[in-house]
Design an enzyme around this catalytic site. Structure first.
Site, short mmCIF file in Angstrom:
data_model
loop_
_atom_site.label_atom_id
_atom_site.label_comp_id
_atom_site.label_asym_id
_atom_site.label_seq_id
_atom_site.Cartn_x
_atom_site.Cartn_y
_atom_site.Cartn_z
N TYR A 1 0.84 -1.20 0.00
CA TYR A 1 0.00 0.00 0.00
C TYR A 1 0.87 1.25 0.00
CZ TYR A 1 -3.61 3.32 1.48
OH TYR A 1 -4.47 4.40 1.55
N LYS B 1 1.03 3.99 -3.05
CA LYS B 1 0.59 5.37 -2.87
C LYS B 1 1.74 6.37 -3.06
CE LYS B 1 -3.79 4.63 -2.13
NZ LYS B 1 -4.81 5.12 -3.11
#
Length: 261
Positions: free
Chosen positions: A156, A160
């Site tokens: 993640y 991002k």
């Protein structure tokens, strides 16, 4: 109304930040296109948005990580409406677990949705509508995980960070065509994603919320407000911005607790 007659596409609009954003655009006069990964989410989003807007929302079901789905969706939108004014790349997922044990499948899944899907949608919309028209706005939903590290969420965090980098690259490349590209970085927000994650990792949240300087998690509507600002004429010279909407979480990145008198 700020977005009267504009065509606005929101990915991952079946709930959470995506739905709040779609509703906010509809209230401001936009023709909203709701996309999500399954029919039930799309139907929910379309119903909600149609209820508050002045016109029915248009719904499309598909996987943002599949470029064929994305291209088909863009073609369908252009056939129906002729152009796309605003794209909000909101679809995203998270997988938690010890980094040394992250499977190839989970790594690729997170990267393909969060990064690849953002790129596929931005590229297709720009090439087919925004570049020829020399006009458009793209807002990517990144995360404060794109500016800092999260424990046990390597895929993640990496995805991002990549969305933040992609936003800057697109801003550099596409400004010449009148396309503005910005990103928001939500802090902890009570979206569908965070609620599902909270159910699996309650201790993570009981630790984290007291450390937010404003003392609470955000709401999807607060993220939507920032997205609408970045898409609006008021932000005509805002380009390549990475905006934290996080209650001060990135400002307090030292590892200390927020002070409480």
């Amino acid at each position: 109304m700020r977005f009267e007659n504009q065509v606005v596409v929101v990915t991952g609009a079946g709930g959470g930040i995506g739905l709040a954003t779609a509703l906010a655009f509809a209230r401001e006069g936009a023709q909203v296109v709701v996309t999500d990964v399954n029919d039930a989410l799309v139907a929910h989003g379309v119903d909600q948005v149609s209820d508050v807007g002045g016109r029915p929302a248009f719904g499309l079901t598909g996987d943002v990580s599949n470029p064929d789905h994305v291209q088909a969706h863009v073609a369908a939108i252009l056939k129906k409406f002729g152009h796309i004014d605003v794209l909000v790349n909101n679809a995203g997922i998270i997988r938690r677990g010890p980094t040394a044990k992250v499977s190839v499948e989970d790594w690729r899944l997170v990267m393909s949705v969060n990064l690849d899907g953002t790129f596929y949608w931005a590229q297709s919309v720009a090439a087919e509508s925004m570049i020829p028209r020399r006009s458009g706005v793209i807002v990517n939903v990144a995360s404060i995980g794109g500016m800092t590290g999260f424990p046990n969420a390597a895929s993640y965090v990496a995805s991002k960070h990549a969305v933040v980098g992609l936003t800057k690259a697109l801003a550099v490349d596409w400004g010449q065509y009148g396309i503005r590209v910005n990103a928001i970085c939500p802090g902890m927000t009570w979206s569908n994603l965070s609620k599902a994650d909270h159910a699996k990792n309650p201790n993570h949240y009981s630790d984290r919320i007291p450390r937010i300087p404003l003392g609470q998690a955000g709401q999807p509507e607060e993220q939507a407000n920032a997205i609408l600002y970045l898409a609006s004429k008021e932000a005509n010279y805002v380009h390549g911005l990475i905006m934290n909407i996080d209650g001060g979480q990135v400002a307090l990145s030292s590892g200390h607790n927020a002070p409480r008198d």
